[in-house]
Design an enzyme around this catalytic site. Structure first.
Site, mmCIF file in Angstrom:
data_model
loop_
_atom_site.group_PDB
_atom_site.id
_atom_site.type_symbol
_atom_site.label_atom_id
_atom_site.label_comp_id
_atom_site.label_asym_id
_atom_site.label_seq_id
_atom_site.Cartn_x
_atom_site.Cartn_y
_atom_site.Cartn_z
ATOM 1 N N ASP A 85 0.864 -1.176 0.000
ATOM 2 C CA ASP A 85 0.000 0.000 0.000
ATOM 3 C C ASP A 85 0.902 1.228 0.000
ATOM 4 O O ASP A 85 1.679 1.437 0.938
ATOM 5 C CB ASP A 85 -0.892 0.029 1.239
ATOM 6 C CG ASP A 85 -1.905 -1.108 1.256
ATOM 7 O OD1 ASP A 85 -2.139 -1.698 0.198
ATOM 8 O OD2 ASP A 85 -2.451 -1.411 2.332
ATOM 9 N N ASP B 43 -14.023 -5.009 -1.687
ATOM 10 C CA ASP B 43 -13.775 -4.640 -0.289
ATOM 11 C C ASP B 43 -15.079 -4.692 0.513
ATOM 12 O O ASP B 43 -15.732 -3.667 0.707
ATOM 13 C CB ASP B 43 -13.196 -3.225 -0.213
ATOM 14 C CG ASP B 43 -11.879 -3.098 -0.953
ATOM 15 O OD1 ASP B 43 -10.851 -3.468 -0.379
ATOM 16 O OD2 ASP B 43 -11.897 -2.641 -2.105
#
Length: 582
Positions: free
Chosen positions: A279, A437
């Site tokens: 990330d 998600d």
């Protein structure tokens, strides 16, 4: 199929105001430094031009930056094909075909290069075709067809059949069965190499003399051909680590005095993939860093509330390549949502990483249609193209895929205008990952909502026995009226080639993957599913592979913090009888 040309907007590198725009981020040289960590360290010396030049036929689709990097890594120069005469005059020609068969043949025919290629190959000149560069040698392909190929080799290229339980596209590290003296494969028998394709050439009596190796994925298919100086491979050597670099070296430097120990392995079938995820965002000083969330919160729970800094993106990616990661995935969470192509540092990270990391790279975050401050409209296809040209092999779409799926389920119509549809139509669905998600929503009864629910392994906070998985957008901040099951089914129909399945409830908890969720989705679709969120120890990887149909498992924090090394995960999986690339 939308016709692609060498001058099509989606196949040109963006320039002008975009390139002159300065990034708002600070890009310090030490933020993206890289100390050549690649494992294959033997290079040939380049003399610049002359015999050191390799002619590359880049027809303009997908990621060919990796093959360029691999050629340069081996110490050779590159000459790009501009005209058919460049093909005829080549001393060594590589054709890294990517994208769709029909679009590729359209470009070659329109520019007079198909005839030149046919002539070059017929004269037994040194040739290496990669992926579609192998398929085009056959008589025709069923992809959006039939479409006529070059007709050098008898046979038809057809689609894999998912009805036998195989995931399509065929994505991942599979084994080679070398059939005869292949020259370039002689040192890599029984090794894993990286495939990513939905169509394959089938062995037959008519083409038997051409076949140098086969691979099994439900059926045996042709993984490489060789006759004289003509070679072609279905897999991607530039994405196959040490093994792939060895194959390229054998083709490019056949008379090299460099000797290398054979890389013969013990591969027998498609391996389960272990993926390292990074990330990437700016910290409070404006530097690009690798961070990690706790249920998507990337800030430390301290007085200063700083963004977690777990390392530098390029250096970490390089280390994971050395450690044996089968893929590296970058998630761009750095805040260029209004101007994705202004994020030049992220593009540079891809470029620097792909110079020394020879496994697949995926990038996600902000890939969608947008209009800049000057009123210039950019399609998601243009945005994705820039990432591909910078070194990405696959792009990941999140929120935009949710909106597209909602619209599709509402109308039942594929408009062809969504990011997902545009990109998969031109680059192939194998190049598109959809990131899902969801949050767990507990139920006392499976009939409380109109979405697919499951009986959970662990009861909810109030003793609930069931749950459905609500999809979210905007980094998990906004729930949407669609379930993970419904979304997965819809995006598969819209053109997704792979699903990255996260679980916000498990993110950063280290208690294991959400087996209920992963089983639900991996049983529902016929495309590969990557399990994500929750890994805390090596046993969690064997659990998800043993109890679900996941094709790969991804982790971030445990790798960044060196709590569980990648090699320890693979050693554990091997002990459990689960095939992995070693």
């Amino acid at each position: 199929m939308e016709a692609a040309t060498l001058n099509s907007p989606q196949f040109t590198t963006l320039h002008g105001p975009l390139r002159s725009r300065r990034s708002l981020l600070k890009l310090h040289s030490n933020s993206i430094s890289f100390n050549s960590p690649a494992k294959f360290s033997v290079r040939a010396s380049a003399t610049g031009g002359g015999d050191s030049a390799v002619t590359l036929l880049d027809y303009g689709a997908g990621n060919v930056q990796s093959i360029r990097n691999a050629i340069r890594y081996l110490g050779l120069d590159i000459k790009d094909v501009q005209t058919p005469e460049d093909i005829l005059n080549a001393k060594r020609l590589i054709f890294p075909g990517v994208g769709a068969f029909a679009a590729m043949m359209d470009v070659l025919n329109r520019n007079g290069m198909a005839e030149a290629l046919h002539t070059y190959i017929e004269k037994d000149r040194p040739f290496l075709g990669i992926c579609l560069g192998l398929q085009l040698l056959f008589e025709s392909s069923e992809e959006n067809g039939p479409v006529k190929g070059l007709g050098v080799i008898p046979g038809v290229v057809g689609r894999f059949d998912s009805s036998n339980g195989c995931r399509v596209p065929h994505i991942g590290w599979n084994s080679l069965k070398v059939n005869k003296d292949s020259v370039i494969l002689d040192d890599v028998a029984n090794s894993h190499v990286y495939f990513v394709h939905s169509y394959r050439a089938v062995p037959s009596e008519e083409n038997e003399e051409w076949i140098s190796s086969t691979c099994n994925y439900g059926i045996d298919f042709i993984s490489s051909i060789r006759r004289g100086n003509v070679h072609a491979v279905q897999f991607h050597p530039e994405k196959s680590g040490d093994v792939g670099l060895s194959i390229l070296r054998k083709f490019l430097l056949p008379n090299s005095s460099i000797t290398k120990k054979p890389l013969e392995g013990k591969a027998t079938k498609l391996a389960k993939r272990v993926i390292a995820c990074l990330d990437v965002r700016t910290n409070d000083n404006g530097d690009l860093v690798v961070t990690k969330g706790d249920q998507y919160d990337v800030r430390e729970q301290t007085k200063d509330n700083e963004v977690r800094n777990l390392g530098k993106p390029v250096e970490l990616a390089g280390q994971y390549y050395i450690d044996g990661a089968d893929e590296v995935s970058f998630l761009n969470i750095t805040g260029f949502r209004d101007f994705p192509l202004g994020d030049l540092p992220m593009l540079q990270i891809l470029r620097y990483t792909s110079e020394n990391v020879f496994v697949p790279l995926t990038v996600g975050g902000g890939i969608r249609d947008f209009t800049d401050a000057n009123g210039r409209y950019y399609s998601s296809l243009e945005v994705a193209s820039e990432y591909f040209r910078s070194g990405a092999d696959k792009i990941s779409i999140g929120s935009d895929a949710v909106y597209a799926a909602e619209e599709y389920l509402k109308t039942g119509i594929k408009t062809g205008k969504s990011s997902l549809e545009q990109i998969s139509r031109v680059y192939g669905n194998q190049a598109v990952v959809v990131s899902i998600d969801p949050r767990r929503q507990y139920l006392t009864s499976p009939y409380e909502v109109g979405f697919k629910s499951v009986k959970v392994s662990n009861l909810g906070p109030n003793g609930e026995e069931y749950a459905w998985y609500q999809c979210t957008v905007n980094g998990g901040r906004e729930g949407r009226p669609i379930g993970a099951y419904e979304l997965a089914k819809a995006v598969e129909e819209l053109g997704a080639g792979e699903i990255l399945l996260n679980c916000i409830d498990c993110d950063g908890q280290g208690q294991g993957f959400d087996i209920d969720l992963i089983k639900l989705i991996s049983d529902a679709v016929s495309i590969p599913v990557i399990a994500s969120s929750g890994a805390g120890k090596a046993e969690h990887f064997s659990e998800v592979f043993s109890e679900t149909n996941a094709s790969a498992a991804l982790a971030a924090g445990i790798f960044h913090r060196k709590e569980v090394p990648i090699q320890s995960v693979k050693d554990h999986l091997l002990k459990k009888g689960i095939e992995v690339r070693i």
